[in-house]
Design an enzyme around this catalytic site. Structure first.
Site, short mmCIF file in Angstrom:
data_model
loop_
_atom_site.label_atom_id
_atom_site.label_comp_id
_atom_site.label_asym_id
_atom_site.label_seq_id
_atom_site.Cartn_x
_atom_site.Cartn_y
_atom_site.Cartn_z
N TYR A 23 10.84 -53.80 3.99
CA TYR A 23 11.70 -54.07 5.15
C TYR A 23 13.11 -53.54 4.87
O TYR A 23 13.70 -52.84 5.70
CB TYR A 23 11.73 -55.56 5.46
CG TYR A 23 12.69 -55.92 6.55
CD1 TYR A 23 12.43 -55.59 7.87
CD2 TYR A 23 13.89 -56.57 6.26
CE1 TYR A 23 13.33 -55.89 8.89
CE2 TYR A 23 14.79 -56.88 7.27
CZ TYR A 23 14.51 -56.54 8.58
OH TYR A 23 15.41 -56.83 9.56
N GLU A 45 14.41 -62.72 15.26
CA GLU A 45 15.68 -63.27 14.81
C GLU A 45 15.92 -64.65 15.42
O GLU A 45 16.45 -65.54 14.75
CB GLU A 45 16.85 -62.34 15.16
CG GLU A 45 16.89 -61.07 14.34
CD GLU A 45 17.31 -61.25 12.89
OE1 GLU A 45 17.72 -62.35 12.49
OE2 GLU A 45 17.22 -60.27 12.15
N TRP A 53 14.70 -65.29 6.36
CA TRP A 53 14.10 -64.09 6.95
C TRP A 53 12.74 -63.81 6.29
O TRP A 53 11.81 -63.36 6.95
CB TRP A 53 15.03 -62.89 6.84
CG TRP A 53 14.41 -61.68 7.47
CD1 TRP A 53 13.99 -60.56 6.83
CD2 TRP A 53 14.09 -61.49 8.85
NE1 TRP A 53 13.43 -59.69 7.73
CE2 TRP A 53 13.48 -60.23 8.98
CE3 TRP A 53 14.25 -62.27 9.99
CZ2 TRP A 53 13.04 -59.72 10.20
CZ3 TRP A 53 13.81 -61.76 11.21
CH2 TRP A 53 13.22 -60.50 11.31
#
Length: 192
Positions: A23, A45, A53
């Site tokens: 990522y 998000e 995350w």
């Protein structure tokens, strides 16, 4: 931090987590102009609020399946039964408020598309189409302004910190650390 490939990365990238490293290397901070991807990242998000995350990233494919491939039009039409089914899906974050917010946000996302032609046009107008280099912050006047505008339109879970993270993820903000291999040399001062 030691990396098997010898590349230096941002301190938050976890060398023990292959998905997180990919990522960082392939997605984070790359300018996004596709409305489908912009909505995907906005949805993810918003679910990340209060969580890590990494937690969201590892559930991403479950989210993709549960939320019809992040199709904003489909999500905008979810009814109570679909929201309840999502609240029972162990593969995603089962927060009912966030699930309902995803539906509301998809509806508003569509309204913004109709107003501006694309969500991309709406989002990138804030920086006149340029990526802004900014590091070491959790909010900024830019994230404050976008957050305020989205909240006025009725979106939920789009506070300034979430929007700042979103702007970093979709490349409106370039926040890779100066030592990171993703940072061009010399380090850009403004825009890319």
């Amino acid at each position: 931090m030691e990396w098997n490939d010898g590349k230096k990365r941002c301190a938050w990238a976890d060398p023990k987590d292959e998905a997180y490293m990919r990522y960082h290397d392939e997605e984070w901070g790359v300018p996004v102009h596709d409305d489908g991807k912009l909505f995907e990242m906005l949805l993810l998000e918003s679910f990340q609020a209060g969580l890590s995350w990494a937690c969201i990233l590892h559930k991403r494919e479950h989210f993709r399946r549960a939320f019809d491939g992040f199709d904003a039009k489909a999500i905008a039409g979810y009814d109570d039964a679909k929201c309840e089914a999502l609240a029972r899906d162990a593969g995603i974050i089962r927060n009912r408020l966030k699930i309902r917010a995803a539906v509301t946000n998809a509806q508003i996302f569509g309204a913004i598309q109709r107003e501006y032609g694309t969500f991309d046009a709406y989002l990138w107008r804030w920086t006149k189409g340029k990526t802004v280099v900014e590091r070491g912050a959790a909010t900024s006047p830019l994230s404050d302004a976008i957050s305020e505008d989205l909240r006025k339109r009725g979106m939920k879970f789009v506070g300034s910190t979430i929007i700042y993270s979103y702007l970093q993820a979709v490349g409106v903000l370039f926040s890779h650390e100066a030592e990171c291999w993703r940072t061009p040399a010399p380090c850009p001062k403004a825009g890319l």
